[in-house]
Design an enzyme around this catalytic site. Structure first.
Site, PDB file in Angstrom:
ATOM      1  N   SER A 126      13.789 -93.757  -2.020  1.00  0.00           N
ATOM      2  CA  SER A 126      13.012 -94.023  -0.814  1.00  0.00           C
ATOM      3  C   SER A 126      13.648 -93.307   0.378  1.00  0.00           C
ATOM      4  CB  SER A 126      12.884 -95.531  -0.603  1.00  0.00           C
ATOM      5  OG  SER A 126      11.899 -95.822   0.354  1.00  0.00           O
ATOM      6  N   ASP A 181       2.193 -94.004  -5.736  1.00  0.00           N
ATOM      7  CA  ASP A 181       3.239 -94.126  -4.713  1.00  0.00           C
ATOM      8  C   ASP A 181       2.876 -93.203  -3.555  1.00  0.00           C
ATOM      9  OD1 ASP A 181       5.438 -94.372  -3.127  1.00  0.00           O
ATOM     10  OD2 ASP A 181       6.913 -94.012  -4.709  1.00  0.00           O
ATOM     11  N   HIS A 194       5.871 -97.989  -5.516  1.00  0.00           N
ATOM     12  CA  HIS A 194       7.128 -97.518  -4.923  1.00  0.00           C
ATOM     13  C   HIS A 194       8.323 -98.335  -5.407  1.00  0.00           C
ATOM     14  CE1 HIS A 194       9.430 -95.175  -2.078  1.00  0.00           C
ATOM     15  NE2 HIS A 194       9.870 -96.258  -1.452  1.00  0.00           N
TER      16      HIS A 194
END
EC number: 3.1.1.74
Length: 213
Positions: A126, A181, A194
């Site tokens: 991320s 995602d 995600h």
């Protein structure tokens, strides 16, 4: 999307993450700074809101798999404390703060200066993927050459960087972007896919191991 809405969306999905906190292993992850040199050094930047240096999901999972495969040969180092993994930094121009990028860059340089014979592998999840992108593309060619492989989970700069790290060999990078995602499409909308990357940590570890000499 306004920054306030971005922060609210990210915070809500972070709380709603389907990974059970009780099943995660929180490790120290400061072994480059505090420990002896190892043949392999793994540098990782965690996702937003994750505590510790390695985080509590993909970072420890890859670290532990590498250590199982190469017992006694791996030092795991997370990016922090200047990288705070705060939510608002996702909205900055490079997807993270300049302090975080500089800290990660310094860790790569420290690995080479302190442990000149180590092979470096790296990763991010991320916001941590933006940290890796920002740091690695700024490294000198000599330091970049020491990096054998990089894995990126939920790459927040995937669309902007066309699935790679700028100024770095594409064959050294493996990007994991789950179907659905949306951060991989260049947005700051965090959807349930995600949070699915723990299932990719085995393949990611195998990729990093395959890149080693």
């Amino acid at each position: 999307m306004h920054l306030r809405n971005i922060v609210i969306a990210l915070a809500a999905t972070a709380v709603a993450s389907p990974v059970d906190l009780q099943d995660r292993q929180l490790t120290g992850g400061d072994e480059l700074r505090d420990g002896p040199c190892k043949p392999i050094t793994f540098i990782f930047a965690r996702a937003s809101t994750e505590p510790g240096l390695l985080g509590i999901s993909t970072g420890p999972a890859v670290c532990n798999r590498l250590k199982l495969a190469r017992s006694g040969d791996v030092a795991c180092q997370g990016v922090g404390p200047r990288y705070t993994a705060d939510l608002p930094s996702n909205a900055l121009p490079e997807g993270t703060s300049q302090a975080a990028i500089a800290e990660a860059q310094g860790l790569f340089e420290q690995a080479v200066s302190k442990c000149p014979d180590t092979q470096i592998v790296a990763g991010g999840y991320s916001q941590g993927t933006a940290v890796m992108n920002g740091a690695i593309k700024r490294l000198s060619a000599d330091v970049q050459d020491k990096i054998k492989g990089v894995v990126l989970f939920g790459y927040t700069r995937n669309a902007q960087e066309r699935g790679q790290i700028a100024n770095f060999p594409k064959d050294k990078v493996k990007v994991y972007c789950a179907v659905g995602d949306l951060v991989c499409l260049g947005t700051l909308i965090v959807a349930p896919p995600h949070f699915s990357y723990l299932s990719d940590t085995g393949d990611a570890s195998d990729f990093l191991l395959s890149q080693l000499g």
